[in-house]
Design a protein around this motif. Structure first.
Motif, PDB file in Angstrom:
ATOM      1  N   GLU A  53      45.666  43.976  33.051  1.00 36.52           N
ATOM      2  CA  GLU A  53      45.971  42.954  32.052  1.00 36.52           C
ATOM      3  C   GLU A  53      46.792  41.827  32.669  1.00 36.52           C
ATOM      4  OE1 GLU A  53      47.880  45.013  28.851  1.00 36.52           O
ATOM      5  OE2 GLU A  53      45.989  45.562  27.904  1.00 36.52           O
ATOM      6  N   GLU A  54      47.755  42.197  33.501  1.00 39.68           N
ATOM      7  CA  GLU A  54      48.551  41.175  34.181  1.00 39.68           C
ATOM      8  C   GLU A  54      47.685  40.346  35.122  1.00 39.68           C
ATOM      9  OE1 GLU A  54      51.738  40.178  33.820  1.00 39.68           O
ATOM     10  OE2 GLU A  54      51.753  41.522  32.092  1.00 39.68           O
ATOM     11  N   LEU A  59      44.947  35.324  36.520  1.00 33.94           N
ATOM     12  CA  LEU A  59      43.713  34.597  36.816  1.00 33.94           C
ATOM     13  C   LEU A  59      43.501  33.445  35.837  1.00 33.94           C
ATOM     14  CD1 LEU A  59      41.240  37.454  37.750  1.00 33.94           C
ATOM     15  CD2 LEU A  59      42.041  35.622  39.234  1.00 33.94           C
ATOM     16  N   LYS A  60      43.802  33.673  34.573  1.00 37.23           N
ATOM     17  CA  LYS A  60      43.663  32.598  33.589  1.00 37.23           C
ATOM     18  C   LYS A  60      44.630  31.456  33.896  1.00 37.23           C
ATOM     19  CE  LYS A  60      41.918  35.224  29.655  1.00 37.23           C
ATOM     20  NZ  LYS A  60      42.184  35.680  28.290  1.00 37.23           N
ATOM     21  N   VAL A  65      45.616  25.989  36.202  1.00 33.92           N
ATOM     22  CA  VAL A  65      46.254  25.146  37.213  1.00 33.92           C
ATOM     23  C   VAL A  65      45.195  24.440  38.058  1.00 33.92           C
ATOM     24  CG1 VAL A  65      47.655  25.196  39.319  1.00 33.92           C
ATOM     25  CG2 VAL A  65      48.404  26.430  37.292  1.00 33.92           C
ATOM     26  N   ALA A  66      44.150  25.180  38.451  1.00 35.12           N
ATOM     27  CA  ALA A  66      43.073  24.575  39.248  1.00 35.12           C
ATOM     28  C   ALA A  66      42.363  23.487  38.449  1.00 35.12           C
ATOM     29  CB  ALA A  66      42.087  25.650  39.687  1.00 35.12           C
TER      30      ALA A  66
END
Length: 139
Positions: A53-54, A59-60, A65-66
């Protein structure tokens, strides 16, 4: 004579109840030993789920940010493409607003979770409380 028959039936029923209680006791003892063996695996699984979950949250955040980093470059490379899409979106929205559509009923809200999850307990807390409860009942 009838009292003797009634006494015999009561003794037979008591014997059956004692036998059933002994069988249930053996099954509960075996279940408790299996739960004790499973505890490390359940804890490891719970920790793995928490880590995954972390990782998904990380990743989200990295994708966001990307996206924020690359958006200015895309806008600079193709300044008119955003305006074209915006115009198409506005035209589609205007067409949708002009056409009368029946109001759809709002979906029902999901039911609130029951039990400890409602109190905000984490999975690790739930696993820990399960095994603590089972230990206290075994004693």
């Amino acid at each position: 004579m009838i009292s003797l028959v009634i006494d015999a039936v009561i003794v037979a029923l008591l014997g059956a109840a004692l036998g059933y209680g002994w069988i249930i006791s053996r099954r509960v003892t075996r279940l408790m030993s299996l739960l004790t063996e499973l505890e490390p695996m359940v804890r490891a699984f719970s920790e793995a789920v928490d880590k995954s979950e972390e990782s998904v949250k990380d990743l989200k955040a990295a994708a966001e940010v990307a996206n924020q980093r690359i958006e200015p470059r895309l806008t600079a490379a193709h300044p008119d493409s955003d305006a074209t899409f915006a115009t198409r979106r506005r035209a589609a929205a205007a067409a949708a607003a002009a056409a009368p559509t029946p109001a759809a009923p709002e979906p029902a809200a999901p039911a609130a979770p029951v039990g400890l999850m409602q109190l905000g307990a984490s999975k690790a807390d739930l696993v820990r409380s399960f095994f603590e409860t089972s230990r206290s009942r075994a004693v």
